[in-house]
Scaffold this active site. Sequence first.
Site: not given
Lengths: 389, 177
Positions: B152-154, B77, B102, B121
């Site tokens: 995967n939103d974090i 994401d 993640w 990230d």
Amino acid sequence: MRVPARKTVGLLAVCAALSSGAVSYAARAEEVTAETEYTEKLPVMGAHWTLVATDNNAYTLYDGDKGKILGTVPADFEANLAVSSDRHTYYVATTMWTRGDHGDREDFLQAYDARTLDLTKEIAIPARALSVFKQQSLGLSNDGHWAYVFDMTPTTRVSVVDLHSGKVATDIDIPGCALEFPWAKGGFSSLCGDGSLTNVAYDGGTPKITHSHPFFDANEAPVFEQSPSDTKNGIAYFITYDGKVFETKLGPDAQPAASWGLTEAAGMKPAGRGVQEMTWRPGGSEPFAFNAAQHRLYVLMHVGNYWTHKDPAKQVWVFDTQAHKLVNRIDLPEVARAISVSQDASPQIYAVSGSNHDAGKLIVVDTVTGKVLHSLEAGARPMSVVAGM
Amino acid sequence: MTSRSVFDQFSERVTRGLARFSSRRSVLGAMGTAAVAQAFPLLPVARAAETSLTEFELKAQTKDPLRCDYWRHCAIDGVLCGCCGGGIHSCPPGSQPSPVSWIGTCRNPDDGKSYVIAYRDCCGRTTCQAPESCDCNTADRELPIYRPQNSNDIIWCFGTASQRYHCSTAALIGSAD
């Protein structure tokens, strides 16, 4: 210098013309009142107003009837916004660095007057969770006393902010759990990785924590983080990836009721968990909205296999949460990934178009007629907020 | 910062543990429950033995890592760092890799085997403005934020100088079969 007579006449003519022009300007100036600059104010938040996360690091306030921008509430990186139950205040939980992309990190809960959009209060808070927009990262108590901010460092906590004193009252650890779903009064519940709820009773004093029994399978059919709530009555509708709805009266003894299925409510067979099982499924970034007065659950539904819980959708299904029945299917003009719905008797849907992270349109739909009222180039991100959510 | 070093240690433990034991799902499950039941109730190991393939797996390709359907991107994401001056496991100049991540489990269609992918990230710069084709959001076995290792939103920029999100990578960290 000697001026020839012919030229003298000419000059006089020019002077006369100029002076008559000056007179006519002066005459006109008397007729026109010079404008003064001022700042607009807003009436009390309307039933059909929505705040949409937008490109310019802000929430943009729209009038859904007119399809017009009314104002802008500043909001920085992945900020969350909540509307106070009396509609007088917009609260924004936001994060900034002193030098843009570096420097000291600062997290704030900011209060904006809903009529002037003036910043009225700025409360320093611990490092909040940074993730894709989730309404469930910022909640307010109905009595206006508390704000609940979800933190992740990456251990998980909820900071409870006393909105009367303007200070953080307490930080409550919720290990293995996340987000917050406010009760009708005096606390909140969080969703946990073992399929249960952690319930936190707090109204000042010492927090009391209880746990529900596990009621869902967090590995195979987790509950959507974006599950909607009837905030006034403290009732959550926890919805799983495979479309089961667990209505839950939140409180210290919260225990979900027996589930009902979205596809079964539409007279279809249950949506399974097959990776090659094409059927109607809920999905998107903010796939759910709830109108409490009408007991209606709005869901972005698409056709897909399992693990398509983030896919956008071109249809909104409307369910009666008392009869557990599908009552309407509303077509959208293009795929959308986020919806909210106004809380009045003639609700409007506010849908954010597009997929992934690109900027989308704000699409306003009349739920009674199904008509698209407006499709606005809004630079919208997948989050819209209405009063009374 | 104390919390940072604790999490670094945790992350290393998870990653090393995954690499070492990833073929033994039951052991991992038990370890996950016993060792980190409070913080992260279960470790993110794939259901690699699933007989049928997901929509992503059916369409996945192994040639172009700058596309969302590249096989390692089954649960990514964000913006692909390869489109931003970085690579599949490197950060663009000026940005910093997150020490934690993640985890996804993706199937390589060339050998039919599944691998554990760490989606780290790159942080400390504003979001990379790459073309839309580099902006991905896939969700095979992706779980909510209360299961953070699979979510995967974090913004995973914990432990970096700044938590500003720049882009996402997809490093191979072990076999999942």
